[in-house]
Write an enzyme that holds these catalytic residues in place. Structure first.
Site, PDB file in Angstrom:
ATOM      1  N   LEU A   1       0.853  -1.187   0.000  1.00 16.23           N
ATOM      2  CA  LEU A   1       0.000   0.000   0.000  1.00 16.23           C
ATOM      3  C   LEU A   1       0.887   1.234   0.000  1.00 16.23           C
ATOM      4  O   LEU A   1       1.907   1.271   0.681  1.00 16.23           O
ATOM      5  CB  LEU A   1      -0.885   0.023   1.254  1.00 16.23           C
ATOM      6  N   ASP A   2       0.498   2.260  -0.749  1.00 17.68           N
ATOM      7  CA  ASP A   2       1.233   3.516  -0.719  1.00 17.68           C
ATOM      8  C   ASP A   2       1.243   4.064   0.706  1.00 17.68           C
ATOM      9  O   ASP A   2       0.308   3.828   1.475  1.00 17.68           O
ATOM     10  CB  ASP A   2       0.586   4.542  -1.657  1.00 17.68           C
ATOM     11  N   PRO A   3       2.282   4.816   1.085  1.00 21.79           N
ATOM     12  CA  PRO A   3       2.382   5.314   2.463  1.00 21.79           C
ATOM     13  C   PRO A   3       1.146   6.053   2.965  1.00 21.79           C
ATOM     14  O   PRO A   3       0.745   5.886   4.116  1.00 21.79           O
ATOM     15  CB  PRO A   3       3.603   6.239   2.403  1.00 21.79           C
TER      16      PRO A   3
END
Length: 295
Positions: A36-38
């Site tokens: 997942l993106d940050p």
């Protein structure tokens, strides 16, 4: 410790940092599934110990998301963290958006974003993009099983509910919907609510993980090694084959005659999960042995 942790990743923390936290607490080999993106939040399966051997054999890698699309403009990262590259000109009406959504259902083509973890010659694309190096990405197939329009949000957004296959970029989906409407858009918010067998309703927060680690009770939060594999056929060995199975040895195919050639199955001796195997013409061969055989 061996098993899966259904972690609820908070926004602002990278997937790698989540895995590193669990590694520090367990002192085991740790990995994660489905980066997942940050700034995104939601379900992040963490594999602990022998569970790291099972990633490639998870039968269900589909995912569900809740996202917010903003028509305030397009960005270079296709999400709210990027720089506006084209200002929004208008906010489409609900009927307009619903009219184009069918183009994005089923098997579609997506060009991965420039700011992504995909690598070119061993270097992540996001690192090249930050250096101002433009890299053209090739369109690739992905599957959108369900795409529904939700409520209007604020002055320029709408909620989207998505069920999709592995490798789908939701921010690219938002960007492409904007292009289809001639209304520049980006993804403003993302929450993953499901990853295969891991659902947000049963997920564990970082705070709960830390508290369990301090109390020496982290193992109690782990799901069993076979938790995400329930869709695979099951082979329960008779006592005569327990030793062979525990050693990761070859098993006769007649033990599971209905298993198709090349298909995978879960193997057990009594209630002990021994690993994942597949059928060849005359034998069932272990791909992953978890009790002393192949790894």
């Amino acid at each position: 410790m061996n098993g899966f942790l259904n972690l609820l990743k908070p926004p602002g923390m990278s997937s790698g940092s989540c895995a590193a936290l669990v590694k520090r607490l367990t002192r085991e080999r740790v990995g994660h599934a489905g980066t997942l993106d940050p700034e995104a939040a939601g379900v992040l399966p963490i594999m602990v110990g022998r569970a790291t051997r099972l990633l490639d054999f998870l039968p269900d890698k589909s995912k569900s998301y809740v996202a917010e699309i903003s028509f305030s403009g397009a960005t270079d990262t296709q999400d709210a963290q990027g720089r506006i590259t084209e200002a929004g000109r208008r906010v489409p009406e609900r009927r307009e958006i619903e009219a184009v959504l069918d183009r994005f259902r089923g098997v579609i083509l997506q060009c991965p974003p420039a700011y992504s973890a995909l690598k070119r010659d061993g270097v992540p694309l996001y690192a090249l993009a930050r250096q101002g190096i433009a890299v053209e990405t090739k369109a690739r197939e992905t599957v959108i099983r369900s795409l529904e329009l939700g409520e209007r949000t604020g002055t320029d957004g709408y909620m989207l509910f998505i069920d999709c296959g592995s490798g789908t970029y939701i921010r690219t989906l938002c960007h492409d919907i904007g292009q289809a409407l001639s209304a520049p858009a980006h993804m403003r918010f993302l929450l993953r609510t499901r990853h295969g067998a891991f659902d947000i309703q049963e997920s564990i927060t970082v705070e709960e993980v830390l508290a369990a680690g301090e109390a020496g009770a982290l193992e109690s939060l782990l799901l069993p090694l076979d938790h995400p594999l329930q869709a695979l056929p099951e082979l329960r060995l008779s006592e005569a084959y327990w030793k062979t199975g525990r050693n990761g040895g070859k098993l006769p195919a007649r033990l599971l005659p209905e298993l198709e050639e090349a298909a995978a199955c879960r193997v057990y001796a009594e209630d002990t999960f021994l690993g994942v195997a597949h059928r060849e013409e005359l034998i069932i061969r272990f791909d992953v042995g978890l009790t002393g055989g192949r790894s």
